[in-house]
Scaffold this motif. Sequence first.
Motif, PDB file in Angstrom:
ATOM      1  N   MET A  97       0.846  -1.197   0.000  1.00  0.00           N
ATOM      2  CA  MET A  97       0.000   0.000   0.000  1.00  0.00           C
ATOM      3  C   MET A  97       0.877   1.241   0.000  1.00  0.00           C
ATOM      4  O   MET A  97       1.947   1.266   0.634  1.00  0.00           O
ATOM      5  CB  MET A  97      -0.912   0.014   1.225  1.00  0.00           C
ATOM      6  N   ARG A  98       0.416   2.265  -0.699  1.00  0.00           N
ATOM      7  CA  ARG A  98       1.222   3.471  -0.852  1.00  0.00           C
ATOM      8  C   ARG A  98       0.375   4.726  -0.697  1.00  0.00           C
ATOM      9  O   ARG A  98      -0.822   4.720  -0.992  1.00  0.00           O
ATOM     10  CB  ARG A  98       1.887   3.486  -2.240  1.00  0.00           C
ATOM     11  N   TRP A  99       1.022   5.778  -0.244  1.00  0.00           N
ATOM     12  CA  TRP A  99       0.456   7.123  -0.275  1.00  0.00           C
ATOM     13  C   TRP A  99       1.281   7.949  -1.267  1.00  0.00           C
ATOM     14  O   TRP A  99       2.518   7.962  -1.203  1.00  0.00           O
ATOM     15  CB  TRP A  99       0.517   7.791   1.089  1.00  0.00           C
ATOM     16  N   PHE A 100       0.586   8.616  -2.159  1.00  0.00           N
ATOM     17  CA  PHE A 100       1.186   9.559  -3.095  1.00  0.00           C
ATOM     18  C   PHE A 100       0.616  10.946  -2.794  1.00  0.00           C
ATOM     19  O   PHE A 100      -0.398  11.088  -2.117  1.00  0.00           O
ATOM     20  CB  PHE A 100       0.823   9.200  -4.535  1.00  0.00           C
ATOM     21  N   ARG A 101       1.259  11.955  -3.349  1.00  0.00           N
ATOM     22  CA  ARG A 101       0.693  13.294  -3.287  1.00  0.00           C
ATOM     23  C   ARG A 101       0.998  14.044  -4.584  1.00  0.00           C
ATOM     24  O   ARG A 101       1.962  13.727  -5.274  1.00  0.00           O
ATOM     25  CB  ARG A 101       1.233  14.077  -2.091  1.00  0.00           C
ATOM     26  N   GLN A 102       0.148  15.001  -4.872  1.00  0.00           N
ATOM     27  CA  GLN A 102       0.341  15.823  -6.064  1.00  0.00           C
ATOM     28  C   GLN A 102       0.017  17.269  -5.740  1.00  0.00           C
ATOM     29  O   GLN A 102      -1.118  17.597  -5.384  1.00  0.00           O
ATOM     30  CB  GLN A 102      -0.528  15.331  -7.219  1.00  0.00           C
ATOM     31  N   ALA A 103       1.032  18.103  -5.862  1.00  0.00           N
ATOM     32  CA  ALA A 103       0.866  19.536  -5.648  1.00  0.00           C
ATOM     33  C   ALA A 103       0.515  20.200  -6.985  1.00  0.00           C
ATOM     34  O   ALA A 103       0.822  19.656  -8.046  1.00  0.00           O
ATOM     35  CB  ALA A 103       2.145  20.129  -5.081  1.00  0.00           C
ATOM     36  N   PRO A 104      -0.100  21.360  -6.945  1.00  0.00           N
ATOM     37  CA  PRO A 104      -0.463  22.069  -8.186  1.00  0.00           C
ATOM     38  C   PRO A 104       0.746  22.280  -9.090  1.00  0.00           C
ATOM     39  O   PRO A 104       1.789  22.745  -8.636  1.00  0.00           O
ATOM     40  CB  PRO A 104      -1.024  23.396  -7.675  1.00  0.00           C
ATOM     41  N   VAL A 159      -2.739  17.294  -2.861  1.00  0.00           N
ATOM     42  CA  VAL A 159      -3.792  16.287  -2.743  1.00  0.00           C
ATOM     43  C   VAL A 159      -3.091  14.956  -2.482  1.00  0.00           C
ATOM     44  O   VAL A 159      -2.159  14.590  -3.217  1.00  0.00           O
ATOM     45  CB  VAL A 159      -4.653  16.201  -4.009  1.00  0.00           C
ATOM     46  N   TYR A 160      -3.530  14.274  -1.445  1.00  0.00           N
ATOM     47  CA  TYR A 160      -2.921  13.002  -1.062  1.00  0.00           C
ATOM     48  C   TYR A 160      -3.805  11.851  -1.520  1.00  0.00           C
ATOM     49  O   TYR A 160      -5.020  11.848  -1.274  1.00  0.00           O
ATOM     50  CB  TYR A 160      -2.709  12.968   0.446  1.00  0.00           C
ATOM     51  N   TYR A 161      -3.161  10.875  -2.163  1.00  0.00           N
ATOM     52  CA  TYR A 161      -3.875   9.737  -2.733  1.00  0.00           C
ATOM     53  C   TYR A 161      -3.373   8.423  -2.141  1.00  0.00           C
ATOM     54  O   TYR A 161      -2.169   8.225  -1.972  1.00  0.00           O
ATOM     55  CB  TYR A 161      -3.651   9.667  -4.248  1.00  0.00           C
ATOM     56  N   CYS A 162      -4.306   7.534  -1.919  1.00  0.00           N
ATOM     57  CA  CYS A 162      -4.000   6.169  -1.506  1.00  0.00           C
ATOM     58  C   CYS A 162      -3.932   5.307  -2.763  1.00  0.00           C
ATOM     59  O   CYS A 162      -4.704   5.510  -3.709  1.00  0.00           O
ATOM     60  CB  CYS A 162      -5.114   5.683  -0.580  1.00  0.00           C
ATOM     61  N   LEU A 188       5.579   9.679  -4.882  1.00  0.00           N
ATOM     62  CA  LEU A 188       5.408   8.687  -3.833  1.00  0.00           C
ATOM     63  C   LEU A 188       5.875   9.272  -2.516  1.00  0.00           C
ATOM     64  O   LEU A 188       6.985   9.798  -2.415  1.00  0.00           O
ATOM     65  CB  LEU A 188       6.207   7.426  -4.164  1.00  0.00           C
ATOM     66  N   VAL A 189       5.039   9.163  -1.503  1.00  0.00           N
ATOM     67  CA  VAL A 189       5.339   9.714  -0.177  1.00  0.00           C
ATOM     68  C   VAL A 189       5.769   8.614   0.783  1.00  0.00           C
ATOM     69  O   VAL A 189       6.768   8.742   1.476  1.00  0.00           O
ATOM     70  CB  VAL A 189       4.117  10.456   0.385  1.00  0.00           C
ATOM     71  N   ALA A 190       4.982   7.531   0.832  1.00  0.00           N
ATOM     72  CA  ALA A 190       5.264   6.466   1.791  1.00  0.00           C
ATOM     73  C   ALA A 190       4.657   5.164   1.291  1.00  0.00           C
ATOM     74  O   ALA A 190       3.662   5.169   0.572  1.00  0.00           O
ATOM     75  CB  ALA A 190       4.693   6.813   3.163  1.00  0.00           C
ATOM     76  N   SER A 191       5.259   4.045   1.713  1.00  0.00           N
ATOM     77  CA  SER A 191       4.746   2.735   1.342  1.00  0.00           C
ATOM     78  C   SER A 191       4.925   1.770   2.495  1.00  0.00           C
ATOM     79  O   SER A 191       5.803   1.948   3.353  1.00  0.00           O
ATOM     80  CB  SER A 191       5.448   2.208   0.096  1.00  0.00           C
ATOM     81  N   ILE A 192       4.090   0.739   2.505  1.00  0.00           N
ATOM     82  CA  ILE A 192       4.191  -0.321   3.498  1.00  0.00           C
ATOM     83  C   ILE A 192       4.050  -1.651   2.767  1.00  0.00           C
ATOM     84  O   ILE A 192       3.136  -1.839   1.965  1.00  0.00           O
ATOM     85  CB  ILE A 192       3.153  -0.150   4.624  1.00  0.00           C
ATOM     86  N   ILE A 193       4.981  -2.554   3.065  1.00  0.00           N
ATOM     87  CA  ILE A 193       5.059  -3.819   2.344  1.00  0.00           C
ATOM     88  C   ILE A 193       4.025  -4.810   2.871  1.00  0.00           C
ATOM     89  O   ILE A 193       3.739  -4.865   4.067  1.00  0.00           O
ATOM     90  CB  ILE A 193       6.476  -4.417   2.480  1.00  0.00           C
ATOM     91  N   TYR A 209       9.948   5.755   2.927  1.00  0.00           N
ATOM     92  CA  TYR A 209       9.481   7.138   2.841  1.00  0.00           C
ATOM     93  C   TYR A 209      10.314   7.949   1.863  1.00  0.00           C
ATOM     94  O   TYR A 209      11.514   7.693   1.678  1.00  0.00           O
ATOM     95  CB  TYR A 209       9.570   7.803   4.218  1.00  0.00           C
ATOM     96  N   ALA A 210       9.681   8.937   1.270  1.00  0.00           N
ATOM     97  CA  ALA A 210      10.424   9.920   0.493  1.00  0.00           C
ATOM     98  C   ALA A 210      11.338  10.686   1.439  1.00  0.00           C
ATOM     99  O   ALA A 210      10.987  10.912   2.609  1.00  0.00           O
ATOM    100  CB  ALA A 210       9.455  10.867  -0.211  1.00  0.00           C
ATOM    101  N   ASP A 211      12.490  11.097   0.936  1.00  0.00           N
ATOM    102  CA  ASP A 211      13.443  11.825   1.784  1.00  0.00           C
ATOM    103  C   ASP A 211      12.806  13.076   2.395  1.00  0.00           C
ATOM    104  O   ASP A 211      13.114  13.444   3.534  1.00  0.00           O
ATOM    105  CB  ASP A 211      14.672  12.225   0.972  1.00  0.00           C
ATOM    106  N   SER A 212      11.918  13.696   1.650  1.00  0.00           N
ATOM    107  CA  SER A 212      11.330  14.957   2.107  1.00  0.00           C
ATOM    108  C   SER A 212      10.402  14.800   3.307  1.00  0.00           C
ATOM    109  O   SER A 212      10.081  15.789   3.968  1.00  0.00           O
ATOM    110  CB  SER A 212      10.571  15.623   0.951  1.00  0.00           C
ATOM    111  N   VAL A 213       9.967  13.570   3.607  1.00  0.00           N
ATOM    112  CA  VAL A 213       9.027  13.374   4.714  1.00  0.00           C
ATOM    113  C   VAL A 213       9.568  12.456   5.800  1.00  0.00           C
ATOM    114  O   VAL A 213       8.900  12.248   6.818  1.00  0.00           O
ATOM    115  CB  VAL A 213       7.672  12.834   4.207  1.00  0.00           C
ATOM    116  N   LYS A 214      10.767  11.902   5.594  1.00  0.00           N
ATOM    117  CA  LYS A 214      11.346  10.998   6.598  1.00  0.00           C
ATOM    118  C   LYS A 214      11.425  11.687   7.943  1.00  0.00           C
ATOM    119  O   LYS A 214      11.772  12.863   8.031  1.00  0.00           O
ATOM    120  CB  LYS A 214      12.747  10.564   6.156  1.00  0.00           C
ATOM    121  N   SER A 215      11.122  10.945   8.968  1.00  0.00           N
ATOM    122  CA  SER A 215      11.119  11.360  10.381  1.00  0.00           C
ATOM    123  C   SER A 215       9.920  12.249  10.725  1.00  0.00           C
ATOM    124  O   SER A 215       9.708  12.573  11.888  1.00  0.00           O
ATOM    125  CB  SER A 215      12.419  12.078  10.770  1.00  0.00           C
ATOM    126  N   ARG A 216       9.115  12.626   9.722  1.00  0.00           N
ATOM    127  CA  ARG A 216       7.931  13.441  10.006  1.00  0.00           C
ATOM    128  C   ARG A 216       6.635  12.672   9.756  1.00  0.00           C
ATOM    129  O   ARG A 216       5.630  12.908  10.444  1.00  0.00           O
ATOM    130  CB  ARG A 216       7.933  14.711   9.145  1.00  0.00           C
TER     131      ARG A 216
END
Length: 120
Positions: free
Chosen positions: A33-40, A97-100, A46-51, A64-71
Motif C-alpha cells: 500500500m502506498r500514499w502519493f501526493r500531487q501539488a499544483p 492532494v494526497y492519494y491512496c 510517492l510519499v510512503a509505502s508499506i510492504i 518514505y520519500a526523503d522529504s518526509v522521513k522522520s515526520r
Amino acid sequence: VRLVESGGGLVQSGGSLRLSCAASGFAVRWFDMRWFRQAPGKERELVASIISDTYIDSGGTTNYADSVKSRFTISRDNVRNTVILHMNSLKPADTAVYYCHARLSAGDYWGPGTQVTVSS
C-alpha cells in the motif's frame, strides 16, 4: 475494489494531520500500500509505502520519500482494513492532494484523494 481517503484539511505550519484510507474489496494486509501526493503544477510523487505481509521477512516494512522521513509514519489497521498516514511537523511544501494507492493483480487502484493545505 474501492479506496477512500479522509482526514485532510487546513493546518498551520508545524501542525499534524492523520490521513486514513479505507479499503474495500480486498485486504490491505496482503498488498503493498502506498500514499502519493500531487501539488499544483507538479507530478504525482510517492510519499510512503508499506510492504505486504505476504513477504514473511519484509512484511510491514515501511519506506518514505526523503522529504518526509522522520515526520510522516505509514501504518495499517488490519481489523478496520485501513491504511493510515500520520503527518507531523507539516510544512507549506507538504500542501497537496494526497492519494491512496494499491496494486492488485487486476491493476492499479487509486482513491479520489484528500486535500492537505499547510499555511505558513
